[in-house]
Design an enzyme around this catalytic site. Structure first.
Site, PDB file in Angstrom:
ATOM      1  N   CYS A   2       4.279  12.549 -11.794  1.00 26.62           N
ATOM      2  CA  CYS A   2       4.380  13.482 -12.896  1.00 26.62           C
ATOM      3  C   CYS A   2       4.380  14.856 -12.260  1.00 26.62           C
ATOM      4  O   CYS A   2       4.078  15.000 -11.078  1.00 26.62           O
ATOM      5  CB  CYS A   2       3.170  13.354 -13.813  1.00 26.62           C
ATOM      6  SG  CYS A   2       2.992  11.689 -14.493  1.00 26.62           S
ATOM      7  N   ARG A  27      10.384  15.096 -11.517  1.00 19.72           N
ATOM      8  CA  ARG A  27       9.227  14.259 -11.213  1.00 19.72           C
ATOM      9  C   ARG A  27       8.908  13.277 -12.329  1.00 19.72           C
ATOM     10  O   ARG A  27       8.037  12.418 -12.183  1.00 19.72           O
ATOM     11  CB  ARG A  27       7.995  15.135 -10.958  1.00 19.72           C
ATOM     12  CG  ARG A  27       8.149  16.088  -9.800  1.00 19.72           C
ATOM     13  CD  ARG A  27       6.900  16.912  -9.617  1.00 19.72           C
ATOM     14  NE  ARG A  27       5.796  16.106  -9.108  1.00 19.72           N
ATOM     15  CZ  ARG A  27       5.556  15.905  -7.825  1.00 19.72           C
ATOM     16  NH1 ARG A  27       6.317  16.455  -6.918  1.00 19.72           N
ATOM     17  NH2 ARG A  27       4.534  15.157  -7.439  1.00 19.72           N
ATOM     18  N   TRP A  74       5.959  10.732 -16.108  1.00 22.55           N
ATOM     19  CA  TRP A  74       6.644   9.476 -15.805  1.00 22.55           C
ATOM     20  C   TRP A  74       5.561   8.414 -15.969  1.00 22.55           C
ATOM     21  O   TRP A  74       4.636   8.328 -15.164  1.00 22.55           O
ATOM     22  CB  TRP A  74       7.192   9.473 -14.379  1.00 22.55           C
ATOM     23  CG  TRP A  74       8.007   8.267 -14.041  1.00 22.55           C
ATOM     24  CD1 TRP A  74       9.324   8.061 -14.310  1.00 22.55           C
ATOM     25  CD2 TRP A  74       7.550   7.090 -13.357  1.00 22.55           C
ATOM     26  NE1 TRP A  74       9.711   6.834 -13.836  1.00 22.55           N
ATOM     27  CE2 TRP A  74       8.659   6.214 -13.251  1.00 22.55           C
ATOM     28  CE3 TRP A  74       6.323   6.685 -12.820  1.00 22.55           C
ATOM     29  CZ2 TRP A  74       8.579   4.965 -12.631  1.00 22.55           C
ATOM     30  CZ3 TRP A  74       6.242   5.444 -12.202  1.00 22.55           C
ATOM     31  CH2 TRP A  74       7.363   4.602 -12.111  1.00 22.55           C
ATOM     32  N   ASN A 100      -1.522  14.067 -12.211  1.00 24.22           N
ATOM     33  CA  ASN A 100      -0.435  13.323 -11.578  1.00 24.22           C
ATOM     34  C   ASN A 100      -1.080  12.300 -10.645  1.00 24.22           C
ATOM     35  O   ASN A 100      -1.870  12.671  -9.786  1.00 24.22           O
ATOM     36  CB  ASN A 100       0.445  14.284 -10.761  1.00 24.22           C
ATOM     37  CG  ASN A 100       1.339  13.553  -9.786  1.00 24.22           C
ATOM     38  OD1 ASN A 100       1.835  12.472 -10.089  1.00 24.22           O
ATOM     39  ND2 ASN A 100       1.546  14.116  -8.605  1.00 24.22           N
ATOM     40  N   GLY A 101      -0.766  11.016 -10.843  1.00 19.66           N
ATOM     41  CA  GLY A 101      -1.337   9.992  -9.962  1.00 19.66           C
ATOM     42  C   GLY A 101      -1.948   8.863 -10.760  1.00 19.66           C
ATOM     43  O   GLY A 101      -1.609   8.678 -11.930  1.00 19.66           O
ATOM     44  N   GLU A 463      24.121   2.124   0.032  1.00 21.28           N
ATOM     45  CA  GLU A 463      23.903   3.419  -0.619  1.00 21.28           C
ATOM     46  C   GLU A 463      24.873   3.629  -1.793  1.00 21.28           C
ATOM     47  O   GLU A 463      24.483   4.119  -2.854  1.00 21.28           O
ATOM     48  CB  GLU A 463      24.043   4.538   0.431  1.00 21.28           C
ATOM     49  CG  GLU A 463      23.843   5.948  -0.080  1.00 21.28           C
ATOM     50  CD  GLU A 463      22.487   6.222  -0.708  1.00 21.28           C
ATOM     51  OE1 GLU A 463      21.581   5.385  -0.610  1.00 21.28           O
ATOM     52  OE2 GLU A 463      22.349   7.288  -1.335  1.00 21.28           O
ATOM     53  N   LYS A 467      23.604   4.207  -5.636  1.00 16.80           N
ATOM     54  CA  LYS A 467      24.005   5.374  -6.437  1.00 16.80           C
ATOM     55  C   LYS A 467      24.587   4.932  -7.778  1.00 16.80           C
ATOM     56  O   LYS A 467      24.282   5.498  -8.809  1.00 16.80           O
ATOM     57  CB  LYS A 467      25.047   6.238  -5.707  1.00 16.80           C
ATOM     58  CG  LYS A 467      24.564   7.036  -4.535  1.00 16.80           C
ATOM     59  CD  LYS A 467      23.682   8.226  -4.867  1.00 16.80           C
ATOM     60  CE  LYS A 467      22.228   7.874  -4.844  1.00 16.80           C
ATOM     61  NZ  LYS A 467      21.519   8.005  -3.616  1.00 16.80           N
ATOM     62  N   GLU A 470      21.759   3.548 -10.114  1.00 18.72           N
ATOM     63  CA  GLU A 470      20.801   4.498 -10.688  1.00 18.72           C
ATOM     64  C   GLU A 470      21.453   5.540 -11.587  1.00 18.72           C
ATOM     65  O   GLU A 470      20.833   5.996 -12.543  1.00 18.72           O
ATOM     66  CB  GLU A 470      19.915   5.145  -9.616  1.00 18.72           C
ATOM     67  CG  GLU A 470      20.564   6.105  -8.678  1.00 18.72           C
ATOM     68  CD  GLU A 470      19.546   6.780  -7.740  1.00 18.72           C
ATOM     69  OE1 GLU A 470      19.951   7.180  -6.659  1.00 18.72           O
ATOM     70  OE2 GLU A 470      18.367   6.895  -8.107  1.00 18.72           O
ATOM     71  N   HIS A 486      29.081 -16.038   2.305  1.00 20.57           N
ATOM     72  CA  HIS A 486      27.898 -16.904   2.328  1.00 20.57           C
ATOM     73  C   HIS A 486      27.246 -16.997   0.952  1.00 20.57           C
ATOM     74  O   HIS A 486      26.064 -17.336   0.864  1.00 20.57           O
ATOM     75  CB  HIS A 486      26.905 -16.408   3.379  1.00 20.57           C
ATOM     76  CG  HIS A 486      27.431 -16.490   4.774  1.00 20.57           C
ATOM     77  ND1 HIS A 486      27.678 -17.689   5.410  1.00 20.57           N
ATOM     78  CD2 HIS A 486      27.819 -15.523   5.643  1.00 20.57           C
ATOM     79  CE1 HIS A 486      28.167 -17.457   6.624  1.00 20.57           C
ATOM     80  NE2 HIS A 486      28.267 -16.142   6.789  1.00 20.57           N
ATOM     81  N   LYS A 581      12.117  11.396  -9.279  1.00 22.89           N
ATOM     82  CA  LYS A 581      12.556  11.702  -7.916  1.00 22.89           C
ATOM     83  C   LYS A 581      11.493  11.383  -6.879  1.00 22.89           C
ATOM     84  O   LYS A 581      11.771  10.847  -5.822  1.00 22.89           O
ATOM     85  CB  LYS A 581      12.944  13.174  -7.819  1.00 22.89           C
ATOM     86  CG  LYS A 581      13.506  13.521  -6.460  1.00 22.89           C
ATOM     87  CD  LYS A 581      14.638  14.471  -6.547  1.00 22.89           C
ATOM     88  CE  LYS A 581      15.375  14.585  -5.236  1.00 22.89           C
ATOM     89  NZ  LYS A 581      16.400  13.558  -5.100  1.00 22.89           N
TER      90      LYS A 581
END
Ligand code: AGP
Length: 586
Positions: A2, A27, A74, A100-101, A463, A467, A470, A486, A581
């Protein structure tokens, strides 16, 4: 994950808090809230949604106060509801907290407090903090000691800021395993998770260390450790003051940051030679190197693994930070840990670092955020120098990570870096932007998308897929091209899109064989290559560069593809759902 901010000033802080919060929305952005001290009471405005919506819907402009707190959330503990948005207040409204946490032992504390008559209004872990502090005040502790006493009972990793109703000229901030920074300005002072939140007002900052409490007043501050002993820290001048935190002419931060790679890649290549020498000396001295990272930073780690092994001839393994503990059995004094992270605050990375350090393993890092926890835990750090990245999707920081890795490898081997050629190739690759927008439109109804590549191009396949997932919420998989047969080949049928990352390096012909296998099953192949081939349904021409440098020019079109796919599918690429993020929880 957060963002928290507090400000004490000689003027109304409402706009300052709203501004600061907007710069920290990366955040977390599922809910937000504000509180200010106004005429003997703490007024709260909080709700579900983005900062602007809440400010508008709940008439934040009618608030006024010279001291206040704000929070962007968040969710971890407790659903996304107005009640669970911060700030949280104690029963009597005397103590307000933004946090935050995670408070790991909040359930046990809550039971004890409820037994004493405390009424909880949310289902968050955070709410125990103001109630606990209220208890300490009731027991006769002064404000600072009430905070320090409360902290002794809290387990977990957290940063929080406290505003006391009856002490309207100062804030208290606590840091334990989550960032908290003091900002000092002429008109007032700040406490915040990220200096970006107050950069518009000041570039003077003090980075609190772990297990510290700060009292921030209008005209000064004092810092103590958790034992209550006063500590001194120097004031840093942030070099980011010139970095404009606006989208400039771009519609989204993500697009702006994709375009900034024209400059940031070159900046990241320009490492201080002495720092680089020292960093490389440490790598050379190690018997075994573990590279760790999460998400995009892990993908940069995979590129590093390829180059360290094949070019610098270093004994290296790359491991996901979140899995590191499972593989930590061989850690000893001969081992070295290289941690890669944009934020330097990713909990999985910090936890791996702590495991390594406990075993006496030296830690080096490649980081973007100055004075982040990771940088401070590392013996040496090379910085990305690419300025703040606001978009949740890592774009310019990924290519900057690659640039730093190339610089390290070149210093350790005979790899030569032709910066002019690279800069020209990066510029040239922006010529494919319209093609990528067209492809995003052409594939806008596809439910799946596969990305394949071999060798140093394999991490770019991972990558590209990350991208697209998300930003555009499309099911995407990145695969080593040889692995397709395979199992995953079973999913290829008429029209399924596969992006083949196939530059003319030594992997070219083998990957082309895999392309033929896809075509034989009806797959629709987009070839990302410097050379055309009739097997491709669609060719995206990337510039020719020295073979090992292809990842730099391959990933930019894939970032564009994900960005335009998000737009085609009606999503906001700057704020992908469910993500944040800086992932500061395990
Ligand atoms: C990248 O687009 C993601 N948002 C994510 O995977 C990110 O790279 C990961 O969370 C690691 O973050 P860090 O680099 O700050 O440690």
């Amino acid at each position: 994950m957060c963002g928290i901010i507090g400000c004490v000033s000689d003027a109304n802080v409402v706009d300052v808090l709203a501004d600061g919060l907007k710069n920290m929305e990366y955040r977390g952005y599922d809910s937000a809230g504000f509180c200010v001290y106004d005429d003997g009471t703490i007024r709260v405005c909080k709700g579900v949604g983005r900062v602007d919506e809440i400010a508008r819907n709940l008439d934040l402009q009618s608030f006024s106060g010279k001291i206040g707190l704000a929070h962007t959330r968040w969710a971890t503990h407790g659903g996304v509801t107005p009640e669970n948005a911060h700030p949280h207040l104690s029963c009597n409204g005397e103590v307000a907290v933004v946090h935050n946490g995670i408070i790991e032992n909040y359930q046990a504390i809550k039971v004890k407090l409820e037994a004493k008559g405390h009424i909880f209004r949310s289902t968050t872990d955070t709410e125990v903090i103001p109630h606990l502090i209220e208890e300490k005040l009731k027991a006769g502790r002064n404000y600072r000691d009430a905070v320090l006493d409360a902290v002794k009972e809290l387990k977990g990793s957290y940063a929080f800021i406290v505003l006391f109703r009856d002490l309207c000229d100062r804030l208290y901030g606590v840091r334990k395993d989550a960032p908290l920074i003091i900002g000092l300005s002429e008109r007032g002072n700040f406490l915040a998770s990220d200096a970006l939140s107050f950069l518009k007002y000041t570039n003077k900052a003090i980075f609190l260390e772990n297990l510290e409490v700060a009292e921030v007043r209008r005209d000064g501050y004092t810092i103590w450790n958790f034992k209550g002993e006063e500590v001194q820290h120097s004031i840093s001048t942030l070099e980011w003051e010139s970095m404009v935190l606006s989208k400039r002419e771009f519609t989204h931060f993500t697009l702006k940051e994709i375009h900034e790679q024209r400059e940031t890649i070159t900046l990241a290549f320009r490492q201080d030679q002495e720092d680089l020498d020292r960093f490389c000396l440490a790598l050379q001295g190690a018997e075994r190197i573990y590279i760790i990272g999460a998400g995009t930073s892990y993908h940069a780690g995979l590129v590093a693994k390829h180059l360290f092994l094949n070019v610098a001839k270093l004994p290296v393994e790359a491991i996901l930070a979140s899995e590191f503990e499972e593989y930590a059995t061989l850690l000893d004094e001969g081992t070295l840990l290289l941690a890669i992270s944009q934020s330097g605050e990713t909990a999985d990375v910090l936890s791996a670092v702590s495991v390594a350090k406990k075993r006496g393993v030296p830690v080096l890092s490649i980081v973007n955020m100055l004075s982040s926890s990771l940088a401070r835990e590392s013996e040496q750090t090379l910085y990305l120098k690419c300025g703040p990245e606001v978009g949740v999707a890592a774009t310019k920081t990924f290519t900057a990570q690659l640039a730093v890795i190339y610089s390290v490898v070149a210093r350790l081997s005979n790899l030569s870096i032709d910066l002019k050629q690279i800069a020209e190739a990066v510029e040239e690759v922006f010529g494919v932007e319209r093609q990528m927008a067209y492809l995003a439109q052409a594939l806008s109804t596809s439910k799946d998308c596969y990305f394949i590549g071999r060798g140093v191009n394999y991490p770019i396949a991972l990558e590209g897929a990350l991208k697209l997932k998300e930003l555009a919420y499309v099911h995407a998989e990145g695969l080593a091209a040889g692995e397709l047969k395979h199992g995953t080949l079973a999913l290829i049928s008429e029209g399924v899109p596969v992006i083949a990352i196939n530059p003319s390096d030594k992997t070219y012909h083998d990957t082309l064989s895999n392309v033929a296998e896809i075509k034989a099953r009806g797959g629709r192949v987009i070839g990302l290559s410097d050379v055309e081939n009739s097997l491709y349904d669609y060719h995206v021409k990337i510039p020719s560069v020295e073979k090992l440098f292809y990842p730099l020019v391959e990933v930019i079109p894939l970032q564009m593809f994900a960005y335009y796919s998000a737009l085609e599918r009606g999503q906001n690429p700057d704020y992908p759902r469910n993500l944040a993020k800086s992932v500061t929880v395990k």
